[in-house]
Design a protein around this motif. Structure first.
Motif, PDB file in Angstrom:
ATOM      1  N   GLY A  67      -5.258  14.474  34.426  1.00 29.48           N
ATOM      2  CA  GLY A  67      -5.241  13.741  33.171  1.00 29.48           C
ATOM      3  C   GLY A  67      -4.100  12.748  33.131  1.00 29.48           C
ATOM      4  N   GLU A  68      -3.950  12.091  31.985  1.00 33.12           N
ATOM      5  CA  GLU A  68      -2.943  11.053  31.831  1.00 33.12           C
ATOM      6  C   GLU A  68      -1.674  11.559  31.129  1.00 33.12           C
ATOM      7  N   LYS A  69      -1.759  12.702  30.483  1.00 32.99           N
ATOM      8  CA  LYS A  69      -0.623  13.185  29.703  1.00 32.99           C
ATOM      9  C   LYS A  69       0.566  13.531  30.589  1.00 32.99           C
ATOM     10  N   LYS A  70       1.742  13.111  30.164  1.00 29.65           N
ATOM     11  CA  LYS A  70       2.979  13.464  30.846  1.00 29.65           C
ATOM     12  C   LYS A  70       3.622  14.646  30.121  1.00 29.65           C
ATOM     13  N   TRP A  71       4.111  15.611  30.892  1.00 33.69           N
ATOM     14  CA  TRP A  71       4.653  16.848  30.315  1.00 33.69           C
ATOM     15  C   TRP A  71       6.162  16.937  30.516  1.00 33.69           C
ATOM     16  N   PRO A  72       6.879  17.466  29.517  1.00 33.10           N
ATOM     17  CA  PRO A  72       8.303  17.743  29.717  1.00 33.10           C
ATOM     18  C   PRO A  72       8.472  18.835  30.770  1.00 33.10           C
ATOM     19  N   LEU A  73       9.667  18.908  31.329  1.00 38.23           N
ATOM     20  CA  LEU A  73       9.938  19.888  32.392  1.00 38.23           C
ATOM     21  C   LEU A  73      11.274  20.561  32.133  1.00 38.23           C
ATOM     22  N   LEU A  74      11.298  21.877  32.320  1.00 44.30           N
ATOM     23  CA  LEU A  74      12.534  22.654  32.252  1.00 44.30           C
ATOM     24  C   LEU A  74      12.836  23.204  33.640  1.00 44.30           C
ATOM     25  N   LEU A  75      14.018  22.880  34.158  1.00 47.37           N
ATOM     26  CA  LEU A  75      14.493  23.413  35.434  1.00 47.37           C
ATOM     27  C   LEU A  75      15.390  24.609  35.141  1.00 47.37           C
ATOM     28  N   PHE A  76      15.097  25.761  35.754  1.00 43.10           N
ATOM     29  CA  PHE A  76      15.908  26.962  35.550  1.00 43.10           C
ATOM     30  C   PHE A  76      16.620  27.337  36.851  1.00 43.10           C
ATOM     31  N   LEU A  77      17.939  27.573  36.745  1.00 43.40           N
ATOM     32  CA  LEU A  77      18.759  27.949  37.895  1.00 43.40           C
ATOM     33  C   LEU A  77      19.277  29.380  37.707  1.00 43.40           C
ATOM     34  N   HIS A  78      18.887  30.258  38.608  1.00 47.97           N
ATOM     35  CA  HIS A  78      19.278  31.667  38.513  1.00 47.97           C
ATOM     36  C   HIS A  78      20.737  31.879  38.918  1.00 47.97           C
ATOM     37  N   GLY A  79      21.193  33.129  38.812  1.00 46.79           N
ATOM     38  CA  GLY A  79      22.553  33.494  39.204  1.00 46.79           C
ATOM     39  C   GLY A  79      22.635  33.938  40.645  1.00 46.79           C
ATOM     40  N   SER A  80      23.825  34.350  41.084  1.00 47.07           N
ATOM     41  CA  SER A  80      24.067  34.680  42.488  1.00 47.07           C
ATOM     42  C   SER A  80      23.253  35.882  42.966  1.00 47.07           C
ATOM     43  N   GLY A  81      22.924  36.797  42.058  1.00 39.88           N
ATOM     44  CA  GLY A  81      22.209  38.009  42.458  1.00 39.88           C
ATOM     45  C   GLY A  81      20.768  37.797  42.849  1.00 39.88           C
ATOM     46  N   GLU A  82      20.221  36.627  42.545  1.00 41.87           N
ATOM     47  CA  GLU A  82      18.814  36.361  42.840  1.00 41.87           C
ATOM     48  C   GLU A  82      18.637  35.429  44.045  1.00 41.87           C
ATOM     49  N   ARG A  83      19.718  35.177  44.773  1.00 43.06           N
ATOM     50  CA  ARG A  83      19.623  34.357  45.982  1.00 43.06           C
ATOM     51  C   ARG A  83      18.879  35.119  47.078  1.00 43.06           C
TER      52      ARG A  83
END
Length: 253
Positions: A67-83
């Protein structure tokens, strides 16, 4: 007839190789019923030098990539324990965890995984966002970033490096450098921290917020008086945060 395991293995290797040639691959979802898919990207930045990342991707209800609609985006950065290498770890906290338990968001959510023993690279994250804009219908005027602990630090650093790229940031219990405040003084920011944090001192956020306020920044600051390092549970379960981000989205145009 017994299956030819060598033939099946060869087909699998060829199939995966094709994906990496195009520097974009869809990983097998860990949970077939999950709304998040494990994916990866790999970009050659110069001859024989690559930047790559694995990430979880959530597409909101109604998303149609044709489609043509543009969507907002949320970038999530985890902590050190999830590497590490096991992408399922990224679902432990924050927006990916909320999505796993049925929460819906009106924006794309991208949750990368930082390699073991490394910290967030702003260069890799910037290229990941470029990849998202190229591959999906992302509204470039409405990209937001949040992160907890090491991811809170990554959130600050990403905003310092590319202050004009983001519509808002939400650092949670992340350490930072108040001398950088000038770069982001006009950016909508909501900071969260636990008053009893014995891992990343509360003063890390407090000093930064004070530096921003001195520059007349519209920064918001929420302190959880009884929280230790885990202030992210209360922060991400705070419906006022999501209402605020929805207001940010509405104001993107």
């Amino acid at each position: 007839m017994k299956p030819n395991h060598h033939f099946l293995l060869t087909k699998t290797i060829i199939f995966l190789s094709v994906f990496f040639v195009f520097h974009y691959s869809l990983l097998t979802p860990f949970n077939l019923m999950s709304q998040q898919k494990g994916m990866s990207f790999k970009v050659e930045v110069r001859k024989d030098v690559f930047l790559e990342s694995k990430f979880l991707l959530y597409l909101p209800d109604g998303y149609d990539k044709y489609g043509e609609k543009k969507w907002p985006l949320l970038l999530f950065l985890h902590g050190s324990g999830e590497r590490g290498e096991w992408l399922e770890l990224v679902k432990k906290y924050g927006p990916p965890n909320l999505i796993e338990f049925g929460k819906s968001f009106p924006f794309i959510v991208v949750s990368p995984q930082c390699p073991e023993e490394e910290r967030w690279s702003v260069e890799v994250l910037d290229m990941l966002l470029d990849e998202m804009v190229e591959r999906f219908h992302v509204d470039e005027n409405c990209i937001m970033v949040t992160g907890l602990s090491m991811g809170g630090e990554g959130t600050w650093n990403l905003a310092y490096a590319y202050p004009d790229r983001f519509a808002a940031i939400v650092p949670v219990c992340g350490w930072t450098d108040p001398s950088q405040a000038e770069k982001i003084k006009d950016l909508p920011i909501w900071v969260f921290h636990g008053a009893k944090d014995d891992v990343v001192p509360f003063s890390e956020s407090e000093d930064m917020v004070n530096a921003l306020k001195a520059l007349r920044s519209p920064v918001r600051f929420t302190v959880y008086p009884e929280a230790n390092h885990d202030s992210w549970t209360e922060a991400y379960e705070n419906e006022a945060l999501w209402e605020w981000l929805s207001m940010i989205v509405m104001g993107c145009h």
